[in-house]
Design an enzyme around this catalytic site. Structure first.
Site, PDB file in Angstrom:
ATOM      1  N   GLY A  37       0.811  -1.211   0.000  1.00 22.17           N
ATOM      2  CA  GLY A  37       0.000   0.000   0.000  1.00 22.17           C
ATOM      3  C   GLY A  37       0.840   1.254   0.000  1.00 22.17           C
ATOM      4  N   CYS A  40       0.820   6.019   0.746  1.00 21.23           N
ATOM      5  CA  CYS A  40      -0.584   6.463   0.707  1.00 21.23           C
ATOM      6  C   CYS A  40      -1.435   5.735   1.737  1.00 21.23           C
ATOM      7  CB  CYS A  40      -1.164   6.254  -0.680  1.00 21.23           C
ATOM      8  SG  CYS A  40      -2.910   6.672  -0.802  1.00 21.23           S
ATOM      9  N   SER A 179       2.304  25.311   3.410  1.00 17.06           N
ATOM     10  CA  SER A 179       0.840  25.293   3.488  1.00 17.06           C
ATOM     11  C   SER A 179       0.220  24.629   2.265  1.00 17.06           C
ATOM     12  CB  SER A 179       0.304  26.721   3.635  1.00 17.06           C
ATOM     13  OG  SER A 179       0.521  27.469   2.452  1.00 17.06           O
ATOM     14  N   GLY A 180       0.911  23.614   1.739  1.00 17.87           N
ATOM     15  CA  GLY A 180       0.275  22.760   0.744  1.00 17.87           C
ATOM     16  C   GLY A 180      -0.692  21.832   1.454  1.00 17.87           C
ATOM     17  N   HIS A 447     -32.113  18.688  -5.203  1.00 19.14           N
ATOM     18  CA  HIS A 447     -32.228  19.699  -4.157  1.00 19.14           C
ATOM     19  C   HIS A 447     -32.858  19.067  -2.921  1.00 19.14           C
ATOM     20  CE1 HIS A 447     -33.003  23.625  -2.314  1.00 19.14           C
ATOM     21  NE2 HIS A 447     -34.206  23.142  -1.995  1.00 19.14           N
TER      22      HIS A 447
END
EC number: 1.8.1.4
Length: 468
Positions: A37, A40, A179-180, A447
């Site tokens: 894995g 990630c 600040s990514g 809606h």
């Protein structure tokens, strides 16, 4: 051991490449040095989302009175939050183990290195070496936290994303450099848990790859939460000799020293391309990435590269599609697949950030569209005007859409608000189908939902807005 395809790395690019190759009838092996894995599943996308979910639940409980629910003495168990996150990651990794068995893919644990045409040398944990042979090799070695000279990570006071996920004790204060997506997600998580957060960003705005309106909104929402933000700021040195850290920050106004328990370096990722046999085998690299063509082939026939070690965006979903494309190209060459795979369109890749409020975007920003020569129509719909957002108590943010004024082409969309990471797929598919504003306006959206904001923003771009 001889195979048709060997995949080096089992992350979100490697394991889909292996599975697709197996589906096409290849005999496949995957080589992994740590955990199935990759980053990630084990240290990135998945466990961070588990942490953020715990923070969201905690925030809901603290503000339960807003929903007419009485909850007293709400507290969090930081160790329990981290434990849950690790449990989610472990479950997902075991899921990949199941997929390998299901698809009859051999898993070889160890450190892989290309050792000549069709050969991979694997060094096991005990130091023993073996050679695995295969006609095709896929390099899917991923990336790691970028180390900056001014803040060398020691794993204790200056940490990267791995340590940020598994701290034994919650720090009272933290400096987040960058600040990514990684930086703002951890800043949001720790702030929600009660840690005093200061974000230091080198660029002039937070989440600098996003549309400028998104950056302004996130900064506004983060400041409301009590997060301190410093932009156009650079950490020049960090002193770790005391109990915590002292970071010297240079801005246009001069230098100042910030003190905190811990500093998180979140200045991006760097590709894992060292010591895997690239130079010895003539595999070309450029700017720290492996050079590939539109089918992910490297400069050496039979060897492919995908994911963070290749030039595309360093995103899990990019790696996954690149891995599938590589497998299908091999299938085409071996007459196991009837056509070449469609090349990636890197301008139609969604980007998602899972802080609160969430951020999602795809395509051109408004600035980039204008710089590309488009005359644009721009529409925005604030979630303050959304019935679903009001009912949910999450009216922060908006949807912004950008269309080409001449032909109505859907150039891009930028969203910030509750659940927008699930909404962006509509725009990705719409752009893939070459949809114009006309089709969006005439596709009836349900809606009340957050997703109808896409239609409402489109209506606003063309002077047809109903609800604003």
């Amino acid at each position: 051991m001889a195979y048709d395809v060997i995949v080096l790395g089992s992350g979100p690019g490697g394991y889909p490449a292996a599975i697709r190759a197996s589906q096409l009838g290849f005999k496949v092996a995957i080589v992994e040095k740590e955990s199935l894995g990759g980053v990630c599943l084990n240290w990135g996308c998945i466990p961070t989302k588990a942490l953020l979910k715990s923070a969201q639940v905690y925030e809901y409980m603290k503000h339960s009175a807003d929903y007419g629910i009485a909850a007293s003495s709400v507290q969090h168990d930081f160790g329990g939050v981290v434990k849950r996150s690790r449990g989610v990651a472990d479950k997902m990794s075991k899921g990949v183990t199941f997929l390998m068995k299901k698809n009859k893919i051999d898993v070889i644990m160890g450190y892989g290195k290309i050792a000549g045409k069709g050969k991979l040398e694997v060094t096991a944990a005990d130091g023993s070496k073996s050679i695995v042979e295969g006609k095709y090799i896929v390099i899917a070695t991923g990336g790691r936290s970028r180390q900056l000279p001014s803040m060398p990570q020691d794993g204790k006071k200056i940490i990267g994303y791995r340590e940020a996920m598994t701290l034994a004790d919650q720090p009272k204060s933290m400096i987040v450099v960058g600040s990514g997506a990684i930086g703002v997600e951890f800043a949001d998580f720790y702030n929600s848990m009660g840690t005093k957060i200061t974000i230091v960003e080198f660029m002039s705005r937070v989440v600098p790859v996003e549309d400028e309106d998104i950056s302004k909104e996130l900064e506004k929402q983060f400041k409301k939460k009590g997060i301190t933000i410093m932009t156009s700021a650079e950490v020049t040195k960090v002193d770790t000799s005391g109990a915590g850290v002292k970071a010297t920050v240079k801005t246009a106004a001069g230098e100042q020293v910030l003190e905190a328990d811990i500093l998180l370096s979140a200045a991006g990722v760097v590709a894992n391309i060292e010591n895997i046999g690239l130079e010895e085998n003539g595999i070309k690299t450029e700017k720290g990435k492996i050079v590939v063509d539109k089918f992910q082939q490297t400069s050496v026939p039979g060897i492919y590269a995908i994911g963070d070690c290749a030039p595309g965006q360093a995103l899990a979903h990019v790696a996954g599609k690149e891995g599938i494309n590589a497998a299908e190209h091999m299938g085409y060459l071996e007459k196991k697949y009837h056509h070449t795979p469609e090349a990636m369109d890197y301008n139609n890749i969604p980007g998602c950030t899972y802080c609160t409020p969430e951020i999602a975007s795809v395509g051109y920003t408004e600035k980039a569209a204008k710089e590309a020569g488009y005359e644009v129509k721009v529409g925005k719909f604030p979630f303050m005007a959304s019935g679903k957002a009001s009912a949910a108590g999450a009216t922060e943010g908006f949807v912004k859409v950008i269309f080409d004024a001449k032909y109505g082409e859907f150039l891009g969309a930028h969203m910030i608000g509750m659940g927008v990471t699930d909404m962006i797929a509509e725009v990705v598919v719409a752009r893939k189908l070459e949809t114009t504003y006309h089709e969006i306006l005439n596709s009836v959206h349900p809606h009340p939902t957050m997703s109808e904001a896409v239609k409402e923003a489109t209506a606003a771009a063309y002077g047809e807005a109903i609800d604003i």
